[in-house]
Scaffold this motif. Structure first.
Motif, PDB file in Angstrom:
ATOM      1  N   LEU A 117      18.392  -1.506  10.849  1.00 26.27           N
ATOM      2  CA  LEU A 117      18.486  -0.888  12.167  1.00 26.27           C
ATOM      3  C   LEU A 117      17.374  -1.325  13.106  1.00 26.27           C
ATOM      4  O   LEU A 117      17.389  -0.990  14.289  1.00 26.27           O
ATOM      5  N   GLY A 118      16.389  -2.058  12.569  1.00 22.46           N
ATOM      6  CA  GLY A 118      15.304  -2.548  13.410  1.00 22.46           C
ATOM      7  C   GLY A 118      14.255  -1.519  13.755  1.00 22.46           C
ATOM      8  O   GLY A 118      13.452  -1.741  14.667  1.00 22.46           O
ATOM      9  N   HIS A 119      14.236  -0.385  13.045  1.00 21.78           N
ATOM     10  CA  HIS A 119      13.224   0.631  13.310  1.00 21.78           C
ATOM     11  C   HIS A 119      11.853   0.152  12.828  1.00 21.78           C
ATOM     12  O   HIS A 119      11.748  -0.495  11.785  1.00 21.78           O
ATOM     13  N   ARG A 120      10.832   0.501  13.579  1.00 16.88           N
ATOM     14  CA  ARG A 120       9.472   0.087  13.209  1.00 16.88           C
ATOM     15  C   ARG A 120       8.921   1.006  12.124  1.00 16.88           C
ATOM     16  O   ARG A 120       9.084   2.213  12.170  1.00 16.88           O
ATOM     17  N   ILE A 121       8.270   0.417  11.125  1.00 18.75           N
ATOM     18  CA  ILE A 121       7.616   1.182  10.072  1.00 18.75           C
ATOM     19  C   ILE A 121       6.116   1.215  10.348  1.00 18.75           C
ATOM     20  O   ILE A 121       5.483   0.175  10.513  1.00 18.75           O
ATOM     21  N   LEU A 122       5.567   2.412  10.421  1.00 22.01           N
ATOM     22  CA  LEU A 122       4.144   2.575  10.687  1.00 22.01           C
ATOM     23  C   LEU A 122       3.307   2.130   9.483  1.00 22.01           C
ATOM     24  O   LEU A 122       3.787   2.075   8.348  1.00 22.01           O
ATOM     25  N   LEU A 123       2.044   1.827   9.771  1.00 19.01           N
ATOM     26  CA  LEU A 123       1.143   1.374   8.710  1.00 19.01           C
ATOM     27  C   LEU A 123       1.028   2.406   7.597  1.00 19.01           C
ATOM     28  O   LEU A 123       1.027   2.048   6.406  1.00 19.01           O
ATOM     29  N   ARG A 124       0.947   3.698   7.963  1.00 19.06           N
ATOM     30  CA  ARG A 124       0.809   4.738   6.940  1.00 19.06           C
ATOM     31  C   ARG A 124       2.029   4.765   6.014  1.00 19.06           C
ATOM     32  O   ARG A 124       1.906   5.056   4.821  1.00 19.06           O
ATOM     33  N   THR A 125       3.204   4.456   6.555  1.00 17.55           N
ATOM     34  CA  THR A 125       4.413   4.435   5.735  1.00 17.55           C
ATOM     35  C   THR A 125       4.413   3.229   4.803  1.00 17.55           C
ATOM     36  O   THR A 125       4.833   3.323   3.641  1.00 17.55           O
ATOM     37  N   TRP A 126       3.932   2.068   5.300  1.00  7.94           N
ATOM     38  CA  TRP A 126       3.798   0.895   4.425  1.00  7.94           C
ATOM     39  C   TRP A 126       2.838   1.198   3.271  1.00  7.94           C
ATOM     40  O   TRP A 126       3.091   0.816   2.129  1.00  7.94           O
ATOM     41  N   LEU A 127       1.735   1.888   3.591  1.00  6.14           N
ATOM     42  CA  LEU A 127       0.776   2.260   2.550  1.00  6.14           C
ATOM     43  C   LEU A 127       1.417   3.205   1.534  1.00  6.14           C
ATOM     44  O   LEU A 127       1.206   3.069   0.323  1.00  6.14           O
ATOM     45  N   ALA A 128       2.197   4.181   2.044  1.00  7.13           N
ATOM     46  CA  ALA A 128       2.877   5.115   1.147  1.00  7.13           C
ATOM     47  C   ALA A 128       3.864   4.380   0.248  1.00  7.13           C
ATOM     48  O   ALA A 128       3.982   4.681  -0.947  1.00  7.13           O
ATOM     49  N   ILE A 129       4.574   3.404   0.811  1.00  5.58           N
ATOM     50  CA  ILE A 129       5.523   2.613   0.024  1.00  5.58           C
ATOM     51  C   ILE A 129       4.789   1.856  -1.087  1.00  5.58           C
ATOM     52  O   ILE A 129       5.242   1.793  -2.232  1.00  5.58           O
ATOM     53  N   GLY A 130       3.620   1.297  -0.741  1.00  2.00           N
ATOM     54  CA  GLY A 130       2.838   0.569  -1.734  1.00  2.00           C
ATOM     55  C   GLY A 130       2.342   1.460  -2.856  1.00  2.00           C
ATOM     56  O   GLY A 130       2.437   1.103  -4.038  1.00  2.00           O
ATOM     57  N   VAL A 131       1.814   2.631  -2.497  1.00  2.00           N
ATOM     58  CA  VAL A 131       1.288   3.554  -3.516  1.00  2.00           C
ATOM     59  C   VAL A 131       2.421   4.081  -4.401  1.00  2.00           C
ATOM     60  O   VAL A 131       2.306   4.123  -5.633  1.00  2.00           O
ATOM     61  N   ALA A 132       3.517   4.503  -3.766  1.00  2.00           N
ATOM     62  CA  ALA A 132       4.650   5.025  -4.536  1.00  2.00           C
ATOM     63  C   ALA A 132       5.244   3.936  -5.429  1.00  2.00           C
ATOM     64  O   ALA A 132       5.597   4.192  -6.582  1.00  2.00           O
ATOM     65  N   GLY A 133       5.336   2.721  -4.904  1.00  2.00           N
ATOM     66  CA  GLY A 133       5.828   1.613  -5.719  1.00  2.00           C
ATOM     67  C   GLY A 133       4.930   1.354  -6.908  1.00  2.00           C
ATOM     68  O   GLY A 133       5.401   1.057  -8.011  1.00  2.00           O
ATOM     69  N   GLY A 134       3.623   1.499  -6.701  1.00  3.81           N
ATOM     70  CA  GLY A 134       2.681   1.352  -7.804  1.00  3.81           C
ATOM     71  C   GLY A 134       2.881   2.425  -8.859  1.00  3.81           C
ATOM     72  O   GLY A 134       2.767   2.162 -10.066  1.00  3.81           O
ATOM     73  N   GLY A 135       3.191   3.659  -8.413  1.00  2.00           N
ATOM     74  CA  GLY A 135       3.440   4.743  -9.358  1.00  2.00           C
ATOM     75  C   GLY A 135       4.665   4.480 -10.211  1.00  2.00           C
ATOM     76  O   GLY A 135       4.650   4.686 -11.433  1.00  2.00           O
ATOM     77  N   ILE A 136       5.739   3.991  -9.586  1.00  7.39           N
ATOM     78  CA  ILE A 136       6.955   3.676 -10.327  1.00  7.39           C
ATOM     79  C   ILE A 136       6.712   2.501 -11.269  1.00  7.39           C
ATOM     80  O   ILE A 136       7.166   2.492 -12.427  1.00  7.39           O
ATOM     81  N   ALA A 137       5.977   1.490 -10.797  1.00  7.36           N
ATOM     82  CA  ALA A 137       5.665   0.331 -11.646  1.00  7.36           C
ATOM     83  C   ALA A 137       4.856   0.762 -12.868  1.00  7.36           C
ATOM     84  O   ALA A 137       5.072   0.246 -13.980  1.00  7.36           O
TER      85      ALA A 137
END
Length: 295
Positions: A117-137
């Motif tokens: 959809l082309g929505h912008r992702i804020l830096l804090r959301t990118w950080l949350a994605i990284g941390v959560a992805g690390g938890g799942i990994a």
């Protein structure tokens, strides 16, 4: 049904508690297995919604469904995937594994909105994605090192992916001037799930005890809370709904622990803490930012 903000919060808490009962209930089934469990839960959900929909929306709701177009069918397919993958995953791995994986839904949704959809992702959301992805990994790596099959967790991963796709379809439809009614889409999803899993569920082995529990799931774990969640979403803001929805993870793990003796492993607790922490911080910061810009 009209709710005040405070009542909507408490109703949403009750909704998450109802959603969280699937794991503990399935642990008390006697004979029903995998696809049969999925079939009966979806089938009973469909029957319950066929009764409830006219009560909430009037008989004309079925006529509007025929006019829903492709978006309604795509949304129904997403619900079908969520219902099917969730129950199969619950039968393959622990409740905690499934629920922690499901908590990724808001982050998958953010990614889907960015790329489709082309929505912008804020830096804090990118950080949350990284941390959560690390938890799942971390969860995955720990399970591999212990020789535990990842099949259930990988199947569970399909649920938040289907949820993100569902949200994206609805947002895209609204952007083109079409509003997809979520509750009829849930009905369609339940019907499709029952239809697809019927051949795999046959021959039936469920006892009367199993059928009573699965009827309870169809009514009390899906049909009623899904209708109530839509009502609450009209009163609560999206971040509030997202935060309250995380209670399903906590309630579900506790219920499986107390009601079925399923103790979560250390790797699940550590990985789950990373996922939940990332989501909560991201939603709270976003909530405060939006509150600051309001007049």
């Amino acid at each position: 049904m009209k709710l005040t903000h405070n009542r909507a919060v408490w109703v949403m808490v009750a909704v998450t508690l109802m959603w969280s009962t699937a794991g503990v209930v399935t642990r008390h089934l006697e004979h029903a297995q995998k696809f049969e469990v999925t079939f009966w839960r979806s089938f009973f959900t469909m029957l319950c919604l066929l009764v409830m929909l006219p009560l909430f929306k009037g008989r004309e709701v079925f006529g509007r469904m025929r006019q829903g177009g492709a978006a309604l069918w795509w949304s129904g397919l997403c619900w079908c995937g969520m219902f099917t993958f969730f129950m199969v995953a619950i039968m393959l791995t622990t409740v905690a594994n499934v629920l922690v994986t499901l908590a990724l839904a808001p982050l998958f949704t953010a990614l889907a909105s960015r790329f489709f959809l082309g929505h912008r992702i804020l830096l804090r959301t990118w950080l949350a994605i990284g941390v959560a992805g690390g938890g799942i990994a971390f969860m995955y790596a720990s399970q591999l090192s212990q020789g535990v099959s990842l099949a259930g967790t990988l199947v569970a991963l399909c649920v938040p992916m289907a949820g993100a796709a569902n949200w994206t379809i609805n947002q895209s439809a609204q952007a083109h001037g079409k509003n997809v009614d979520l509750i009829p889409a849930v009905l369609m999803g339940a019907g499709l799930s029952a239809l697809l899993t019927l051949p795999l569920a046959w021959p039936f082995q469920a006892s009367a005890h199993d059928l009573s529990l699965l009827l309870g799931l169809g009514l009390g774990q899906l049909a009623i809370p899904c209708v109530l969640a839509v009502v609450c979403a009209r009163v609560l803001k999206a971040p509030e709904v997202a935060l309250l929805g995380l209670l399903e993870v906590i309630f579900g793990i506790l219920l499986a622990w107390v009601g079925a003796g399923e103790v979560p492993g250390r790797d699940v607790l550590v990985g789950g803490a990373l996922v939940m922490g990332a989501l909560v911080v991201n939603e709270l910061v976003g909530w405060k930012e939006r509150a600051c810009v309001l007049p």
